[in-house]
Design a protein around this motif. Structure first.
Motif, PDB file in Angstrom:
ATOM      1  N   VAL A 379     -32.508  19.949  32.811  1.00 29.87           N
ATOM      2  CA  VAL A 379     -31.161  19.465  32.473  1.00 29.87           C
ATOM      3  C   VAL A 379     -30.294  20.675  32.152  1.00 29.87           C
ATOM      4  O   VAL A 379     -30.586  21.426  31.203  1.00 29.87           O
ATOM      5  CB  VAL A 379     -31.219  18.490  31.277  1.00 29.87           C
ATOM      6  CG1 VAL A 379     -29.829  17.949  30.973  1.00 29.87           C
ATOM      7  CG2 VAL A 379     -32.191  17.353  31.570  1.00 29.87           C
ATOM      8  N   PRO A 380     -29.211  20.908  32.913  1.00 30.46           N
ATOM      9  CA  PRO A 380     -28.429  22.150  32.726  1.00 30.46           C
ATOM     10  C   PRO A 380     -27.557  22.128  31.474  1.00 30.46           C
ATOM     11  O   PRO A 380     -27.431  23.152  30.796  1.00 30.46           O
ATOM     12  CB  PRO A 380     -27.586  22.230  33.999  1.00 30.46           C
ATOM     13  CG  PRO A 380     -27.481  20.807  34.479  1.00 30.46           C
ATOM     14  CD  PRO A 380     -28.747  20.123  34.069  1.00 30.46           C
ATOM     15  N   THR A 381     -26.936  20.996  31.157  1.00 28.01           N
ATOM     16  CA  THR A 381     -25.977  20.963  30.047  1.00 28.01           C
ATOM     17  C   THR A 381     -26.172  19.675  29.260  1.00 28.01           C
ATOM     18  O   THR A 381     -26.924  18.782  29.660  1.00 28.01           O
ATOM     19  CB  THR A 381     -24.527  21.016  30.568  1.00 28.01           C
ATOM     20  OG1 THR A 381     -24.308  19.908  31.457  1.00 28.01           O
ATOM     21  CG2 THR A 381     -24.256  22.320  31.302  1.00 28.01           C
ATOM     22  N   GLY A 382     -25.457  19.607  28.133  1.00 30.60           N
ATOM     23  CA  GLY A 382     -25.457  18.395  27.335  1.00 30.60           C
ATOM     24  C   GLY A 382     -26.438  18.454  26.176  1.00 30.60           C
ATOM     25  O   GLY A 382     -27.065  19.478  25.888  1.00 30.60           O
ATOM     26  N   LYS A 383     -26.574  17.317  25.505  1.00 34.05           N
ATOM     27  CA  LYS A 383     -27.431  17.223  24.329  1.00 34.05           C
ATOM     28  C   LYS A 383     -28.886  17.523  24.666  1.00 34.05           C
ATOM     29  O   LYS A 383     -29.624  18.118  23.873  1.00 34.05           O
ATOM     30  CB  LYS A 383     -27.291  15.837  23.711  1.00 34.05           C
ATOM     31  CG  LYS A 383     -28.228  15.572  22.550  1.00 34.05           C
ATOM     32  CD  LYS A 383     -28.073  14.150  22.043  1.00 34.05           C
ATOM     33  CE  LYS A 383     -29.084  13.862  20.925  1.00 34.05           C
ATOM     34  NZ  LYS A 383     -28.974  12.453  20.449  1.00 34.05           N
ATOM     35  N   ASN A 410     -31.342   9.837  30.574  1.00 37.40           N
ATOM     36  CA  ASN A 410     -30.948   9.620  31.953  1.00 37.40           C
ATOM     37  C   ASN A 410     -30.748  10.979  32.621  1.00 37.40           C
ATOM     38  O   ASN A 410     -30.087  11.862  32.065  1.00 37.40           O
ATOM     39  CB  ASN A 410     -29.651   8.810  32.028  1.00 37.40           C
ATOM     40  CG  ASN A 410     -29.823   7.402  31.502  1.00 37.40           C
ATOM     41  OD1 ASN A 410     -30.895   6.809  31.640  1.00 37.40           O
ATOM     42  ND2 ASN A 410     -28.783   6.852  30.889  1.00 37.40           N
ATOM     43  N   VAL A 411     -31.320  11.117  33.805  1.00 31.90           N
ATOM     44  CA  VAL A 411     -31.253  12.402  34.491  1.00 31.90           C
ATOM     45  C   VAL A 411     -31.071  12.148  35.979  1.00 31.90           C
ATOM     46  O   VAL A 411     -31.634  11.196  36.544  1.00 31.90           O
ATOM     47  CB  VAL A 411     -32.525  13.231  34.211  1.00 31.90           C
ATOM     48  CG1 VAL A 411     -33.766  12.492  34.667  1.00 31.90           C
ATOM     49  CG2 VAL A 411     -32.446  14.608  34.847  1.00 31.90           C
TER      50      VAL A 411
END
Length: 433
Positions: A379-383, A410-411
């Motif tokens: 996952v590149p960004t976010g929480k 969710n990915v």
């Protein structure tokens, strides 16, 4: 041969081995073949159960103790706890039968009931019991592929359901004369409850036979599960558990619950599948040895081990602990394998009446993934930025849901990498007590 994790890391780091499977973690040597190796071999020990089955890979070696006596020491190498879903299959088939039964009585198009005189092949088992045999055989076959299993030891125990129902040992004619000897169910219940409602003591009114544990909640037709109830109490209780229905009457509840006895479904399931399972395991081409449950309990108690399916599996077989034989090691971490199935054949999701509520996707694979696949998500960004590993539930739009010990996220399918295809099982670990 099963090896220590440190040894596996060393082999992988030097390029002498490759990862063959993620769960259970399996490596394969590249620098020599099986014919060029000397392998002692291991034993597969199985403790079957109704809800779960324990499997253990062990090795046995001869050693000389302090007194100079040759003894056998058994080491546990791998422990697997298989969790069945026979109860889920049973509930699903009951639900399907209820849908079909309703459509026959309602003013709807219906499927005609099939005749009840159909022949069944030799050795036929209901789907919920066949599942227990098939999944245990499947896990045993996998372990035989991953490790050099030379022999299989299984606990084949028979339960005396009549004695379990009475709560004591029976002899001679007691097996022929049960609770209803010389009478019938309704007459027996009238005499037992003095022609009165068990819930309100009403007399002089029509009395119905009621199930304490409702049939819809797994209750049976055993006489210990039946009471007399007047029509208002019978309708008010409906399929509510008796513990909830009489929660405000503890004295009456204690009197009624006192007659309940241990359910026999699990014992009956074991009796029905024990010969089938032994026969299936013989198809693996290894000698199969069957042992009694008493020997397993004796070995486990002598070694001071707590009761779990995996430790019971470790204790299956001959162990002359009076002469010095002992279990010297057991795996501290257990691989928990939960049977989840491979999805549903249904094309619609029904409501509680059995009518279609929404349509399901015809395809199970979306963007190269199916539900149950083990994946790695970057996952590149976010929480949730970072690298995560877990199992996914696919969606048609490509935004898949991934379950991890830390939670569910969710990915996008663009950020996923497949590690292992879903095989109808969910995997987790637990510590051995």
């Amino acid at each position: 041969m099963p090896c220590h994790p440190a040894r596996a890391r060393e082999l992988l780091g030097k390029g002498r081995a490759v990862v063959a499977r993620q769960v259970p973690f399996t490596i394969r040597l590249k620098d020599r073949t099986r014919a060029e190796s000397e392998v002692d071999g291991v034993q597969l020990r199985i403790d079957p159960g109704s809800k779960g089955t324990g499997l253990a890979l062990t090795d046995e070696k001869k050693e000389v103790d302090e007194q100079g006596t040759v003894v056998t020491v058994r080491r546990g190498l791998v422990a697997v706890e298989l969790q069945h879903r026979g109860d889920q299959i049973h509930r699903s088939m009951q639900q399907r039968a209820g849908y079909r039964h309703r459509r026959r009585s309602a003013n709807c198009r219906y499927r005609k009931p099939r005749s009840n005189n159909r022949t069944r092949p030799t050795g036929w088992l209901p789907p919920s019991l066949r599942h227990r045999v098939d999944t245990t055989y499947s896990q045993a076959a996998r372990l035989c592929r991953y490790a050099p299993v030379t022999e299989i030891h299984i606990e084949r125990v028979a339960f005396d359901t009549h004695a379990i129902g009475e709560g004591r040992a029976l002899t001679a004619s007691e097996y022929q004369q049960g609770t209803l000897a010389g009478t019938e169910a309704r007459a027996y219940l009238r005499a037992k409850w003095n022609n009165a409602c068990a819930y309100c003591d009403a007399t002089g009114v029509p009395l119905n036979i009621d199930h304490l544990r409702p049939r819809s909640r797994g209750g049976s037709n055993r006489i210990s599960n039946l009471v007399l109830a007047c029509a208002p109490c019978n309708q008010a209780k409906n399929n509510t558990p008796v513990e909830i229905f009489l929660a405000d009457q503890p004295d009456r509840l204690a009197k009624i619950v006192r007659q309940l006895r241990t359910p026999l479904q699990d014992a009956a399931a074991m009796n029905a599948t024990r010969w089938q399972l032994t026969g299936r395991l013989s198809d693996l081409g290894r000698p199969v040895h069957a042992w009694s449950g008493g020997r397993t309990k004796w070995n486990r108690s002598a070694m001071g081990l707590p009761k779990t399916h995996t430790l019971d599996a470790l204790s299956v077989g001959r162990l002359d602990h009076e002469s010095g034989d002992a279990i010297v090691r057991y795996p501290g971490q257990v691989l928990v394998v939960r049977a989840t199935g491979r999805g549903s054949y249904a094309r619609t999701t029904p409501d509680r009446f059995g009518f279609p509520r929404l349509r399901r996707a015809r395809a199970k694979q979306h963007f190269g993934y199916v539900t149950g696949d083990l994946v790695r998500a970057d996952v590149p960004t976010g929480k949730w930025a970072g690298a995560w590993t877990g199992r996914i539930s696919v969606r048609a739009r490509g935004q898949h849901s991934m379950a991890m010990p830390e939670g569910r996220i969710n990915v996008s399918h663009w950020n996923l990498k497949l590690l292992q295809r879903g095989d109808g099982y969910g995997y987790s670990t637990r510590l051995e007590p």
